[in-house]
Design a protein around this motif. Structure first.
Motif, mmCIF file in Angstrom:
data_model
loop_
_atom_site.group_PDB
_atom_site.id
_atom_site.type_symbol
_atom_site.label_atom_id
_atom_site.label_comp_id
_atom_site.label_asym_id
_atom_site.label_seq_id
_atom_site.Cartn_x
_atom_site.Cartn_y
_atom_site.Cartn_z
ATOM 1 N N ALA A 61 0.825 -1.214 0.000
ATOM 2 C CA ALA A 61 0.000 0.000 0.000
ATOM 3 C C ALA A 61 0.856 1.258 0.000
ATOM 4 C CB ALA A 61 -0.930 0.008 1.213
ATOM 5 N N GLY A 62 2.160 1.114 0.213
ATOM 6 C CA GLY A 62 3.049 2.267 0.215
ATOM 7 C C GLY A 62 3.130 2.985 1.537
ATOM 8 N N LEU A 63 2.538 2.401 2.600
ATOM 9 C CA LEU A 63 2.610 3.002 3.934
ATOM 10 C C LEU A 63 3.833 2.437 4.653
ATOM 11 C CD1 LEU A 63 -1.156 2.947 4.953
ATOM 12 C CD2 LEU A 63 0.218 4.956 4.390
ATOM 13 N N LEU A 64 4.995 2.969 4.303
ATOM 14 C CA LEU A 64 6.243 2.405 4.803
ATOM 15 C C LEU A 64 6.389 2.545 6.309
ATOM 16 C CD1 LEU A 64 8.799 3.495 2.055
ATOM 17 C CD2 LEU A 64 7.464 1.406 2.234
ATOM 18 N N GLY A 65 5.901 3.652 6.844
ATOM 19 C CA GLY A 65 6.005 3.857 8.282
ATOM 20 C C GLY A 65 5.253 2.793 9.046
ATOM 21 N N ASP A 66 3.996 2.571 8.685
ATOM 22 C CA ASP A 66 3.203 1.562 9.364
ATOM 23 C C ASP A 66 3.712 0.156 9.054
ATOM 24 O OD1 ASP A 66 1.571 3.041 10.899
ATOM 25 O OD2 ASP A 66 -0.260 2.739 9.763
ATOM 26 N N CYS A 67 4.279 -0.034 7.868
ATOM 27 C CA CYS A 67 4.904 -1.318 7.540
ATOM 28 C C CYS A 67 6.052 -1.584 8.515
ATOM 29 C CB CYS A 67 5.414 -1.301 6.105
ATOM 30 S SG CYS A 67 6.275 -2.822 5.613
ATOM 31 N N ILE A 116 12.248 10.766 13.138
ATOM 32 C CA ILE A 116 13.436 11.030 12.306
ATOM 33 C C ILE A 116 13.710 9.845 11.371
ATOM 34 C CG2 ILE A 116 15.940 11.381 12.334
ATOM 35 C CD1 ILE A 116 15.555 12.874 14.998
ATOM 36 N N LEU A 117 13.650 8.630 11.913
ATOM 37 C CA LEU A 117 13.943 7.442 11.116
ATOM 38 C C LEU A 117 12.954 7.272 9.966
ATOM 39 C CD1 LEU A 117 15.541 4.846 10.642
ATOM 40 C CD2 LEU A 117 14.022 3.703 12.278
ATOM 41 N N VAL A 118 11.664 7.408 10.258
ATOM 42 C CA VAL A 118 10.649 7.214 9.218
ATOM 43 C C VAL A 118 10.722 8.325 8.167
ATOM 44 C CG1 VAL A 118 8.182 6.947 8.736
ATOM 45 C CG2 VAL A 118 9.148 5.995 10.829
ATOM 46 N N MET A 119 11.032 9.540 8.590
ATOM 47 C CA MET A 119 11.185 10.627 7.621
ATOM 48 C C MET A 119 12.360 10.371 6.680
ATOM 49 S SD MET A 119 10.292 14.159 9.691
ATOM 50 C CE MET A 119 10.509 15.139 8.196
ATOM 51 N N ILE A 120 13.443 9.813 7.224
ATOM 52 C CA ILE A 120 14.596 9.459 6.382
ATOM 53 C C ILE A 120 14.189 8.413 5.343
ATOM 54 C CG2 ILE A 120 16.847 8.317 6.363
ATOM 55 C CD1 ILE A 120 17.387 9.624 9.087
ATOM 56 N N ILE A 121 13.414 7.438 5.788
ATOM 57 C CA ILE A 121 12.970 6.376 4.876
ATOM 58 C C ILE A 121 12.085 6.951 3.771
ATOM 59 C CG2 ILE A 121 11.524 4.312 4.696
ATOM 60 C CD1 ILE A 121 12.574 3.545 7.475
ATOM 61 N N TYR A 122 11.159 7.831 4.150
ATOM 62 C CA TYR A 122 10.293 8.451 3.138
ATOM 63 C C TYR A 122 11.099 9.357 2.206
ATOM 64 C CZ TYR A 122 5.617 6.923 4.440
ATOM 65 O OH TYR A 122 4.486 6.170 4.634
ATOM 66 N N PHE A 123 12.152 9.980 2.714
ATOM 67 C CA PHE A 123 13.001 10.840 1.890
ATOM 68 C C PHE A 123 13.617 10.033 0.740
ATOM 69 C CE2 PHE A 123 17.028 12.824 0.753
ATOM 70 C CZ PHE A 123 16.678 14.158 0.617
ATOM 71 N N TYR A 124 13.987 8.790 1.045
ATOM 72 C CA TYR A 124 14.611 7.928 0.037
ATOM 73 C C TYR A 124 13.620 6.974 -0.632
ATOM 74 C CZ TYR A 124 19.180 9.513 1.634
ATOM 75 O OH TYR A 124 20.277 10.292 1.940
ATOM 76 N N LYS A 125 12.327 7.154 -0.356
ATOM 77 C CA LYS A 125 11.311 6.271 -0.948
ATOM 78 C C LYS A 125 11.339 6.264 -2.480
ATOM 79 C CE LYS A 125 6.377 5.126 -0.788
ATOM 80 N NZ LYS A 125 6.094 5.209 -2.230
ATOM 81 N N PRO A 126 11.597 7.398 -3.162
ATOM 82 C CA PRO A 126 11.670 7.353 -4.631
ATOM 83 C C PRO A 126 12.700 6.343 -5.148
ATOM 84 C CG PRO A 126 11.489 9.621 -3.901
ATOM 85 C CD PRO A 126 11.687 8.787 -2.657
ATOM 86 N N ASN A 148 0.618 9.965 4.207
ATOM 87 C CA ASN A 148 2.005 9.601 4.501
ATOM 88 C C ASN A 148 2.528 10.357 5.716
ATOM 89 O OD1 ASN A 148 2.450 9.531 0.979
ATOM 90 N ND2 ASN A 148 2.429 7.738 2.295
ATOM 91 N N TRP A 149 2.185 11.664 5.805
ATOM 92 C CA TRP A 149 2.621 12.451 6.963
ATOM 93 C C TRP A 149 1.978 11.934 8.253
ATOM 94 C CZ3 TRP A 149 6.789 15.188 6.818
ATOM 95 C CH2 TRP A 149 7.207 15.791 5.633
ATOM 96 N N MET A 150 0.698 11.563 8.159
ATOM 97 C CA MET A 150 0.030 10.976 9.314
ATOM 98 C C MET A 150 0.640 9.625 9.660
ATOM 99 S SD MET A 150 -2.238 12.990 10.611
ATOM 100 C CE MET A 150 -0.915 14.183 10.333
ATOM 101 N N ASP A 151 1.089 8.902 8.635
ATOM 102 C CA ASP A 151 1.738 7.616 8.847
ATOM 103 C C ASP A 151 3.007 7.780 9.669
ATOM 104 O OD1 ASP A 151 2.258 4.835 8.466
ATOM 105 O OD2 ASP A 151 3.647 5.342 6.849
ATOM 106 N N ILE A 152 3.762 8.835 9.381
ATOM 107 C CA ILE A 152 4.986 9.114 10.137
ATOM 108 C C ILE A 152 4.649 9.339 11.613
ATOM 109 C CG2 ILE A 152 6.854 10.792 10.482
ATOM 110 C CD1 ILE A 152 6.786 11.254 7.430
#
Length: 222
Positions: A61-67, A116-126, A148-152
């Motif tokens: 689903a692309g929800l990396l934080g919750d994953c 911080i960790l989840v934001m780093i992951i989303y930063f490199y998600k592309p 996605n922001w709520m996911d973080i």
């Protein structure tokens, strides 16, 4: 947008396996919260089944934080299972307590670390979306939507809640309630109607859990 568009239409593109897994993950998730309210150690085996299922569903689903938080849940469930078993006279039930100042400080640090960790992951998600091929990849947060922001945020809230639950601290329910409330619209937006209903049920159950754990603590410390 009507009820059909919110809860039925997204499933038209899902496979039978995805629908089955989401229903199974929801069932075991509800059982896990039920056992948690009862301070029953079965909260962990049922929770592990649910979290493993959602690792897969949330990744696609692309929800990396919750994953990630569900990977963390799985690890913490094993840790919590061990702690609860060590602190249970009948190997099933445990006593609960309020968090100390030190544990609140650790909770704050865990929350900040997770954000911080989840934001780093989303930063490199592309890069992940491009199969780890860096050519023509634009890093940043431009690709994030409000879910996605709520996911973080919810990832960090749930992380603290899981840690406090493993430590048998009453305040864990406060974090579950907050995260559950935010997750309801987030999962509707992402097309997981069944899961959004699950989080509505979780909100009610977490409220009951908070009241019940407070009551048990008071009864055992009169």
């Amino acid at each position: 947008m009507n009820v059909y568009d919110l809860f039925v239409k997204p499933y038209e593109t899902y496979t039978d396996l995805q629908i089955f897994l989401e229903a199974a993950g929801t069932l075991f998730g509800i059982l896990s919260v039920f056992f948690s309210i009862k301070k029953n150690i079965w909260v962990y085996p049922t929770g592990i089944i649910s979290t493993i299922i959602y690792v897969y569903l949330l990744f696609i689903a692309g929800l990396l934080g919750d994953c990630m938080i569900n990977v963390y849940y799985t690890i913490m469930s094993i840790y919590g299972w061990i702690l609860w078993q060590r602190n249970s006279e009948d190997n099933i039930h445990v006593e609960v307590y309020w968090a100390t100042k030190k544990e609140w400080l650790i909770s704050i640090l865990l929350f900040v670390f997770s954000v911080i960790l989840v934001m780093i992951i989303y930063f490199y998600k592309p890069l992940l979306d491009n199969n780890f091929i860096s050519e023509n990849v634009q890093y940043g947060f431009h690709h994030l939507d409000w879910a996605n922001w709520m996911d973080i945020f919810t990832t960090s809230v749930f992380l603290v809640g899981m840690w406090l639950m493993a430590k048998r601290r009453i305040e864990n329910w406060i974090f579950w309630i907050l995260g559950d409330l935010i997750s309801i619209p987030m999962y509707i937006y992402k097309g997981y109607g069944i899961t959004s209903v699950q989080y509505l049920v979780f909100t009610v159950m977490a409220t009951i859990g908070y009241i019940q754990w407070k009551k048990n603590f008071k009864q055992n410390n009169i």
